[in-house]
Motif scaffolding. Structure first.
Motif, PDB file in Angstrom:
ATOM      1  N   UNK A  20       0.834  -1.207   0.000  1.00 23.79           N
ATOM      2  CA  UNK A  20       0.000   0.000   0.000  1.00 23.79           C
ATOM      3  C   UNK A  20       0.866   1.253   0.000  1.00 23.79           C
ATOM      4  N   UNK A  21       1.916   1.234   0.787  1.00 18.72           N
ATOM      5  CA  UNK A  21       2.812   2.395   0.883  1.00 18.72           C
ATOM      6  C   UNK A  21       3.497   2.700  -0.449  1.00 18.72           C
ATOM      7  N   UNK A  22       4.089   1.695  -1.100  1.00 24.91           N
ATOM      8  CA  UNK A  22       4.805   1.962  -2.352  1.00 24.91           C
ATOM      9  C   UNK A  22       3.849   2.340  -3.480  1.00 24.91           C
ATOM     10  N   UNK A  23       2.653   1.798  -3.460  1.00 20.89           N
ATOM     11  CA  UNK A  23       1.671   2.154  -4.486  1.00 20.89           C
ATOM     12  C   UNK A  23       1.208   3.599  -4.287  1.00 20.89           C
ATOM     13  N   UNK A  24       0.905   3.959  -3.060  1.00 24.16           N
ATOM     14  CA  UNK A  24       0.425   5.317  -2.784  1.00 24.16           C
ATOM     15  C   UNK A  24       1.497   6.382  -3.002  1.00 24.16           C
ATOM     16  N   UNK A  25       2.763   5.990  -3.006  1.00 18.81           N
ATOM     17  CA  UNK A  25       3.842   6.949  -3.275  1.00 18.81           C
ATOM     18  C   UNK A  25       3.911   7.344  -4.747  1.00 18.81           C
ATOM     19  N   UNK A  26       3.290   6.569  -5.630  1.00 17.68           N
ATOM     20  CA  UNK A  26       3.327   6.896  -7.055  1.00 17.68           C
ATOM     21  C   UNK A  26       2.491   8.157  -7.286  1.00 17.68           C
ATOM     22  N   UNK A  27       3.024   9.128  -8.006  1.00 13.72           N
ATOM     23  CA  UNK A  27       2.321  10.401  -8.168  1.00 13.72           C
ATOM     24  C   UNK A  27       1.012  10.321  -8.954  1.00 13.72           C
ATOM     25  N   UNK A  84       5.812  -2.842  -6.907  1.00 15.39           N
ATOM     26  CA  UNK A  84       5.397  -3.900  -5.979  1.00 15.39           C
ATOM     27  C   UNK A  84       6.315  -5.103  -6.100  1.00 15.39           C
ATOM     28  N   UNK A  85       6.744  -5.414  -7.305  1.00 16.76           N
ATOM     29  CA  UNK A  85       7.634  -6.559  -7.513  1.00 16.76           C
ATOM     30  C   UNK A  85       8.964  -6.387  -6.784  1.00 16.76           C
ATOM     31  N   UNK A  86       9.395  -5.148  -6.558  1.00 14.90           N
ATOM     32  CA  UNK A  86      10.653  -4.942  -5.842  1.00 14.90           C
ATOM     33  C   UNK A  86      10.573  -5.380  -4.383  1.00 14.90           C
ATOM     34  N   UNK A  87       9.367  -5.453  -3.819  1.00 19.92           N
ATOM     35  CA  UNK A  87       9.244  -5.862  -2.414  1.00 19.92           C
ATOM     36  C   UNK A  87       8.585  -7.227  -2.244  1.00 19.92           C
ATOM     37  N   UNK A  88       8.035  -7.771  -3.332  1.00 14.53           N
ATOM     38  CA  UNK A  88       7.384  -9.073  -3.249  1.00 14.53           C
ATOM     39  C   UNK A  88       7.778  -9.904  -4.454  1.00 14.53           C
ATOM     40  N   UNK A  89       8.241 -11.104  -4.208  1.00 18.73           N
ATOM     41  CA  UNK A  89       8.720 -11.963  -5.288  1.00 18.73           C
ATOM     42  C   UNK A  89       7.605 -12.861  -5.819  1.00 18.73           C
ATOM     43  N   UNK A  90       6.443 -12.262  -6.057  1.00 19.19           N
ATOM     44  CA  UNK A  90       5.319 -12.992  -6.645  1.00 19.19           C
ATOM     45  C   UNK A  90       4.727 -12.126  -7.753  1.00 19.19           C
ATOM     46  N   UNK A  91       3.942 -12.721  -8.639  1.00 18.16           N
ATOM     47  CA  UNK A  91       3.285 -11.908  -9.663  1.00 18.16           C
ATOM     48  C   UNK A  91       2.364 -10.864  -9.026  1.00 18.16           C
ATOM     49  N   UNK A  92       2.133  -9.780  -9.752  1.00 19.93           N
ATOM     50  CA  UNK A  92       1.302  -8.685  -9.254  1.00 19.93           C
ATOM     51  C   UNK A  92       0.239  -8.372 -10.296  1.00 19.93           C
ATOM     52  N   UNK A  93      -1.024  -8.379  -9.872  1.00 19.68           N
ATOM     53  CA  UNK A  93      -2.134  -7.985 -10.728  1.00 19.68           C
ATOM     54  C   UNK A  93      -2.583  -6.590 -10.300  1.00 19.68           C
ATOM     55  N   UNK A  94      -2.653  -5.671 -11.258  1.00 20.54           N
ATOM     56  CA  UNK A  94      -3.076  -4.301 -10.964  1.00 20.54           C
ATOM     57  C   UNK A  94      -4.389  -4.035 -11.689  1.00 20.54           C
ATOM     58  N   UNK A  95      -5.368  -3.561 -10.943  1.00 21.22           N
ATOM     59  CA  UNK A  95      -6.664  -3.193 -11.496  1.00 21.22           C
ATOM     60  C   UNK A  95      -6.856  -1.694 -11.323  1.00 21.22           C
ATOM     61  N   UNK A  96      -7.254  -1.026 -12.394  1.00 16.31           N
ATOM     62  CA  UNK A  96      -7.599   0.392 -12.304  1.00 16.31           C
ATOM     63  C   UNK A  96      -9.100   0.449 -12.064  1.00 16.31           C
ATOM     64  N   UNK A  97      -9.472   0.795 -10.840  1.00 13.99           N
ATOM     65  CA  UNK A  97     -10.881   0.833 -10.468  1.00 13.99           C
ATOM     66  C   UNK A  97     -11.598   2.077 -10.940  1.00 13.99           C
TER      67      UNK A  97
END
Length: 115
Positions: A20-27, A84-97
């Motif tokens: 949540x922190x790294x995602x929210x840091x994106x401008x 997100x991949x830099x902190x988690x070594x699993x695939x990441x699915x991103x949804x634009x809500x």
């Protein structure tokens, strides 16, 4: 002594918070989004991290966001996935809500710029 279930809850909580922190840091990110019916969330003892779903070790992390409409969405999604991949070594699915158009001065969009 920590049980395996408690260890998973602690690591899931830490990971959900960091994601949540790294995602929210994106401008370009206005806020996290729970997805349809709030299904994209990590339920923890006493709280919920909405917009981030951390499952079992081999499952992808799901992230849902509301974005500022200033750059091509596929580019922003790729950047979020990389973060997100830099902190988690699993695939990441991103949804634009949802997206917001800052030109229309919609509530909640007056801070930050997506550059």
């Amino acid at each position: 002594m920590t049980t395996p279930e408690q260890h998973h809850e602690n690591s899931a909580a830490d990971l959900a918070d960091r994601v949540a922190e790294v995602v929210l840091e994106h401008p370009c990110v206005v806020r996290l989004h729970g997805g349809e019916f709030g299904t994209i969330s990590t339920h923890l003892p006493g709280r919920t991290v909405t917009g981030v779903r951390v499952g079992e070790a081999d499952e992808p992390i799901e992230v849902a966001v509301v974005l500022r409409l200033r750059h091509p969405l596929p580019d922003v999604v790729t950047e979020l996935r990389e973060r997100v991949t830099t902190i988690a070594a699993v695939p990441v699915d991103v949804t634009v809500g949802d997206v917001v158009d800052e030109q229309r001065n919609e509530p909640g969009t007056e801070t930050g710029s997506c550059s």
